[in-house]
Design a protein around this motif. Structure first.
Motif, PDB file in Angstrom:
ATOM      1  N   GLY A 185      -3.892   6.920 -11.191  1.00  0.00           N
ATOM      2  CA  GLY A 185      -3.352   6.432 -12.454  1.00  0.00           C
ATOM      3  C   GLY A 185      -2.899   7.512 -13.410  1.00  0.00           C
ATOM      4  N   GLU A 186      -2.566   8.701 -12.919  1.00  0.00           N
ATOM      5  CA  GLU A 186      -2.140   9.795 -13.796  1.00  0.00           C
ATOM      6  C   GLU A 186      -0.735   9.530 -14.325  1.00  0.00           C
ATOM      7  OE1 GLU A 186      -2.149  14.683 -13.722  1.00  0.00           O
ATOM      8  OE2 GLU A 186      -3.319  13.500 -12.292  1.00  0.00           O
ATOM      9  N   PRO A 187      -0.517   9.676 -15.633  1.00  0.00           N
ATOM     10  CA  PRO A 187       0.798   9.396 -16.218  1.00  0.00           C
ATOM     11  C   PRO A 187       1.897  10.270 -15.617  1.00  0.00           C
ATOM     12  CG  PRO A 187      -0.875   9.630 -17.931  1.00  0.00           C
ATOM     13  CD  PRO A 187      -1.509  10.062 -16.649  1.00  0.00           C
ATOM     14  N   GLY A 188       3.037   9.682 -15.361  1.00  0.00           N
ATOM     15  CA  GLY A 188       4.188  10.407 -14.839  1.00  0.00           C
ATOM     16  C   GLY A 188       4.254  10.476 -13.327  1.00  0.00           C
ATOM     17  N   ALA A 189       3.129  10.246 -12.642  1.00  0.00           N
ATOM     18  CA  ALA A 189       3.108  10.384 -11.191  1.00  0.00           C
ATOM     19  C   ALA A 189       3.976   9.317 -10.520  1.00  0.00           C
ATOM     20  CB  ALA A 189       1.673  10.304 -10.670  1.00  0.00           C
ATOM     21  N   GLN A 190       3.951   8.102 -11.054  1.00  0.00           N
ATOM     22  CA  GLN A 190       4.761   7.037 -10.453  1.00  0.00           C
ATOM     23  C   GLN A 190       6.251   7.369 -10.533  1.00  0.00           C
ATOM     24  OE1 GLN A 190       4.244   3.190 -12.243  1.00  0.00           O
ATOM     25  NE2 GLN A 190       5.386   2.114 -10.657  1.00  0.00           N
ATOM     26  N   ALA A 191       6.679   7.888 -11.684  1.00  0.00           N
ATOM     27  CA  ALA A 191       8.085   8.249 -11.845  1.00  0.00           C
ATOM     28  C   ALA A 191       8.477   9.365 -10.877  1.00  0.00           C
ATOM     29  CB  ALA A 191       8.346   8.692 -13.290  1.00  0.00           C
ATOM     30  N   VAL A 192       7.587  10.344 -10.708  1.00  0.00           N
ATOM     31  CA  VAL A 192       7.872  11.441  -9.782  1.00  0.00           C
ATOM     32  C   VAL A 192       7.995  10.926  -8.358  1.00  0.00           C
ATOM     33  CG1 VAL A 192       6.993  13.601  -8.803  1.00  0.00           C
ATOM     34  CG2 VAL A 192       6.785  13.175 -11.253  1.00  0.00           C
ATOM     35  N   ASN A 193       7.103  10.034  -7.957  1.00  0.00           N
ATOM     36  CA  ASN A 193       7.153   9.487  -6.594  1.00  0.00           C
ATOM     37  C   ASN A 193       8.420   8.675  -6.367  1.00  0.00           C
ATOM     38  OD1 ASN A 193       4.740  10.561  -5.578  1.00  0.00           O
ATOM     39  ND2 ASN A 193       3.532   8.959  -6.542  1.00  0.00           N
ATOM     40  N   GLN A 194       8.867   7.953  -7.386  1.00  0.00           N
ATOM     41  CA  GLN A 194      10.122   7.209  -7.264  1.00  0.00           C
ATOM     42  C   GLN A 194      11.292   8.164  -7.064  1.00  0.00           C
ATOM     43  OE1 GLN A 194      10.261   4.849 -10.836  1.00  0.00           O
ATOM     44  NE2 GLN A 194       8.808   3.307 -10.061  1.00  0.00           N
ATOM     45  N   LEU A 195      11.262   9.294  -7.778  1.00  0.00           N
ATOM     46  CA  LEU A 195      12.342  10.272  -7.644  1.00  0.00           C
ATOM     47  C   LEU A 195      12.314  10.955  -6.279  1.00  0.00           C
ATOM     48  CD1 LEU A 195      12.110  11.894 -11.197  1.00  0.00           C
ATOM     49  CD2 LEU A 195      14.000  10.505 -10.326  1.00  0.00           C
ATOM     50  N   LEU A 196      11.118  11.239  -5.752  1.00  0.00           N
ATOM     51  CA  LEU A 196      11.013  11.905  -4.460  1.00  0.00           C
ATOM     52  C   LEU A 196      11.488  11.012  -3.314  1.00  0.00           C
ATOM     53  CD1 LEU A 196       7.595  13.777  -4.841  1.00  0.00           C
ATOM     54  CD2 LEU A 196       9.895  14.719  -5.006  1.00  0.00           C
ATOM     55  N   GLN A 197      11.486   9.700  -3.541  1.00  0.00           N
ATOM     56  CA  GLN A 197      11.996   8.777  -2.520  1.00  0.00           C
ATOM     57  C   GLN A 197      13.522   8.759  -2.484  1.00  0.00           C
ATOM     58  OE1 GLN A 197      10.168   4.993  -3.289  1.00  0.00           O
ATOM     59  NE2 GLN A 197       8.110   5.708  -2.757  1.00  0.00           N
ATOM     60  N   ILE A 198      14.148   9.189  -3.574  1.00  0.00           N
ATOM     61  CA  ILE A 198      15.618   9.276  -3.629  1.00  0.00           C
ATOM     62  C   ILE A 198      16.011  10.704  -4.001  1.00  0.00           C
ATOM     63  CG2 ILE A 198      16.060   6.841  -4.122  1.00  0.00           C
ATOM     64  CD1 ILE A 198      16.206   7.599  -7.118  1.00  0.00           C
ATOM     65  N   LYS A 199      15.478  11.656  -3.231  1.00  0.00           N
ATOM     66  CA  LYS A 199      15.616  13.069  -3.593  1.00  0.00           C
ATOM     67  C   LYS A 199      17.077  13.501  -3.694  1.00  0.00           C
ATOM     68  CE  LYS A 199      12.552  16.012  -2.258  1.00  0.00           C
ATOM     69  NZ  LYS A 199      11.697  16.940  -1.463  1.00  0.00           N
ATOM     70  N   GLU A 200      17.934  13.046  -2.753  1.00  0.00           N
ATOM     71  CA  GLU A 200      19.339  13.453  -2.793  1.00  0.00           C
ATOM     72  C   GLU A 200      20.017  12.969  -4.074  1.00  0.00           C
ATOM     73  OE1 GLU A 200      17.858  12.005  -0.320  1.00  0.00           O
ATOM     74  OE2 GLU A 200      17.897  13.437   1.341  1.00  0.00           O
ATOM     75  N   ARG A 201      19.754  11.710  -4.423  1.00  0.00           N
ATOM     76  CA  ARG A 201      20.351  11.160  -5.646  1.00  0.00           C
ATOM     77  C   ARG A 201      19.827  11.889  -6.877  1.00  0.00           C
ATOM     78  NH1 ARG A 201      22.395   6.031  -6.553  1.00  0.00           N
ATOM     79  NH2 ARG A 201      23.155   6.306  -4.423  1.00  0.00           N
ATOM     80  N   MET A 202      18.532  12.213  -6.875  1.00  0.00           N
ATOM     81  CA  MET A 202      17.941  12.923  -8.009  1.00  0.00           C
ATOM     82  C   MET A 202      18.558  14.308  -8.172  1.00  0.00           C
ATOM     83  SD  MET A 202      14.102  14.453  -8.240  1.00  0.00           S
ATOM     84  CE  MET A 202      14.529  15.624  -6.940  1.00  0.00           C
ATOM     85  N   ILE A 203      18.655  15.075  -7.056  1.00  0.00           N
ATOM     86  CA  ILE A 203      19.214  16.424  -7.136  1.00  0.00           C
ATOM     87  C   ILE A 203      20.670  16.368  -7.577  1.00  0.00           C
ATOM     88  CG2 ILE A 203      19.848  18.447  -5.764  1.00  0.00           C
ATOM     89  CD1 ILE A 203      17.357  17.948  -4.084  1.00  0.00           C
ATOM     90  N   GLY A 204      21.411  15.400  -7.050  1.00  0.00           N
ATOM     91  CA  GLY A 204      22.811  15.258  -7.447  1.00  0.00           C
ATOM     92  C   GLY A 204      22.960  14.972  -8.924  1.00  0.00           C
TER      93      GLY A 204
END
Length: 423
Positions: free
Chosen positions: A44-63
């Motif tokens: 339940g650490e704040p921000g971890a869910q958002a990071v995991n969502q971004l890591l699932q779409i890493k190409e889109r995030m980096i772009g």
């Protein structure tokens, strides 16, 4: 006029800060550990869910981060050029180029990326929610960019490969090896991790006790002799044979023998040995250790005889043999300490021919191959393409192997000396 120039300078400063945010976020999010982020989200650490969502779409995030970074850098450079032209005329273009190159390099690239890489997980947790919003805003634009890039790659005849196909076992093994090199994981723990991951790759034939080393009892010896042999044996379970030594008719368990002996008031001659013995369990030599471990657990058994494709008994495998592949040798108060490996003062090592290559590698931190042979004697015979005679020596894999003793066609003792490779 002066106010306008100050506003342009302020806008450039804000854009540089934004560029540093994009650069640092990209570094932190690409370097963040997915495993640790997954655990942080579970906690339940704040921000971890958002990071995991971004890591699932890493190409889109980096772009999206690259798009944002280029936008602010180009805009900052354009504003800086305008500012310096107003201050110094046409030569301001040169000044703007030099100043912006230095400022962007230091404050928008090196500084934020160095900060991010020093603690990527913590940095990623802080910027994750904001980058998540940015990725959604730039999502449509990046979808169009990805479509264009895909078409260009296809036109060039380049096949896009999925880099996520790497085996999870390979990733874990590489991570453990890296942590061991860095000193975070000791060798014993590294070996245990490696042994656990190897269970799916090894067969029971790789860890079994060969039939030449199996201690068994002949039913024709009679009840009294059999009881005496069971009591003197270091093993709890002993194969029972009759007629021919490969004709196993049961497995004697020391506890069962003692229990039956108690029922006949200690009169061993009255024991029905066949009734005491349990039915032998046969498994193919090609069974993986992972499958055999599951089979042991399912049957609640610890002992099995190994047969080849012709049904001939090759040896036996126990639950302890498999567990030892993970944790190393397990010795108890009844084990006989057999010195299969002995280091010599001159740096050489005396090794029994029956010592498994994997055990030797684990004990001495060597990397001898074990794909073609299970024991060190088997490796020498495979590489020499002959059955060597005592006194013969061979050099391969940066080791010198000298045969010391041989019994019939079996190498029983060798001396192994590491050889420094020629530079």
């Amino acid at each position: 006029m002066a106010t306008g120039l100050w506003l342009i300078a302020l806008a450039i400063l804000i854009l540089i800060v934004m560029s540093g945010f994009f650069s640092g976020s990209e570094t932190a999010l690409t370097a963040a550990s997915r495993a640790r982020m997954h655990q942080k989200e579970k906690n339940g650490e704040p921000g971890a869910q958002a990071v995991n969502q971004l890591l699932q779409i890493k190409e889109r995030m980096i772009g999206s981060l690259l798009l944002g970074n280029n936008l602010v850098n180009i805009l900052a450079s354009a504003l800086a050029t305008s500012l310096f032209i107003n201050l110094f005329g046409q030569t301001g273009v040169v000044y703007a180029t030099l100043v912006m190159t230095l400022v962007v390099l230091v404050f928008a690239e090196v500084l934020p990326k160095t900060w991010a890489i020093s603690d990527p997980d913590s940095f990623a947790l802080r910027v994750g929610p904001y980058v998540n919003v940015i990725t959604k805003v730039f999502g449509p634009a990046m979808a169009a960019v990805e479509w264009i890039v895909t078409r260009i790659i296809a036109m060039l005849g380049i096949e896009a490969k999925d880099n996520h196909a790497q085996s999870g076992q390979d990733e874990l093994r590489g991570a453990v090896d890296l942590l061991h090199m860095e000193g975070s994981v000791v060798k014993a723990d590294k070996d245990r991790f490696g042994g656990l991951l190897d269970l799916a790759e090894l067969d029971v034939s790789d860890v079994m006790v060969h039939r030449t080393g199996v201690k068994s009892i002949n039913l024709d010896d009679g009840p009294e002799s059999i009881v005496e042999q069971v009591l003197k044996s270091q093993y709890t379970r002993i194969p029972l044979w009759q007629g021919e030594q490969d004709n196993f008719i049961g497995i004697l368990h020391a506890k069962d023998v003692l229990r039956a002996l108690s029922e006949v008031k200690g009169e061993a001659k009255d024991l029905d040995i066949v009734a005491v013995a349990s039915e032998p369990w046969y498994v193919p030599d090609t069974t993986s250790l992972k499958a055999q471990l599951n089979a042991f657990l399912k049957r609640k058994s610890h002992f099995a005889l190994v047969v080849d494709e012709y049904g001939e008994v090759m040896g036996l495998v126990t639950l302890e043999d498999i567990i030892e592949e993970i944790v190393g040798d397990i010795a108890d108060e009844h084990d006989i300490d057999v010195k299969g490996v002995r280091k010599e003062p001159d740096g050489s090592v005396l090794v029994d021919g029956s010592v498994p290559i994997r055990d030797l590698n684990r004990a001495l931190d060597w990397e001898l191959p074990d794909e073609e042979a299970t024991t060190i004697a088997g490796l020498v015979i495979h590489e020499a393409r002959q059955i060597p005679e005592p006194g013969q020596g061979f050099t391969f894999y940066n080791f010198r192997f000298r045969v010391l003793r041989k019994e019939r066609n079996r190498i029983t003792s060798l001396r192994i000396t590491p050889v420094q490779p020629v530079q």
